[in-house]
Motif scaffolding. Structure first.
Motif, short mmCIF file in Angstrom:
data_model
loop_
_atom_site.label_atom_id
_atom_site.label_comp_id
_atom_site.label_asym_id
_atom_site.label_seq_id
_atom_site.Cartn_x
_atom_site.Cartn_y
_atom_site.Cartn_z
N LEU A 55 8.45 3.62 -4.77
CA LEU A 55 7.70 3.96 -5.98
C LEU A 55 8.44 3.51 -7.23
CD1 LEU A 55 6.37 7.51 -5.05
CD2 LEU A 55 5.00 5.44 -5.41
N ARG A 84 3.10 9.72 -3.47
CA ARG A 84 3.44 10.78 -4.44
C ARG A 84 3.21 12.16 -3.86
NH1 ARG A 84 0.77 7.01 -8.80
NH2 ARG A 84 2.64 5.91 -9.51
N SER A 119 -2.80 14.30 -9.74
CA SER A 119 -2.43 12.91 -10.06
C SER A 119 -3.41 11.91 -9.49
CB SER A 119 -1.02 12.61 -9.53
OG SER A 119 -0.99 12.69 -8.13
#
Length: 77
Positions: free
Chosen positions: A13, A59, A71
């Protein structure tokens, strides 16, 4: 399905964000290739088929992610 370790997901990420910030899509061939490699690896590591789904899945697998994490929802302006 094998699950990627959270440290691996965190690294991917971070690299994805760095490459996005550098506009890897418009960069050198090497940077462009690395960007696509990271996208592909995120998809494999999360068992998804596109980068948007991979980012959401990664995530949500990180420590501290909440089940009610929003998110994945589009930002409302």
């Amino acid at each position: 399905m094998l699950m990627a370790h959270s440290a691996v997901l965190t690294g991917l990420l971070e690299e994805y964000e760095a490459l996005t910030t550098l506009h890897a899509e418009d960069g050198s061939p090497e940077t462009h290739r690395r960007f696509h490699d990271v996208c592909y690896t995120l998809c494999i590591a999360t068992g998804t088929q596109d980068i948007d789904a991979a980012l959401i899945a990664a995530r949500h697998r990180l420590p501290g992610a909440r089940l009610t994490d929003d998110s994945a929802l589009p930002a409302i302006s």
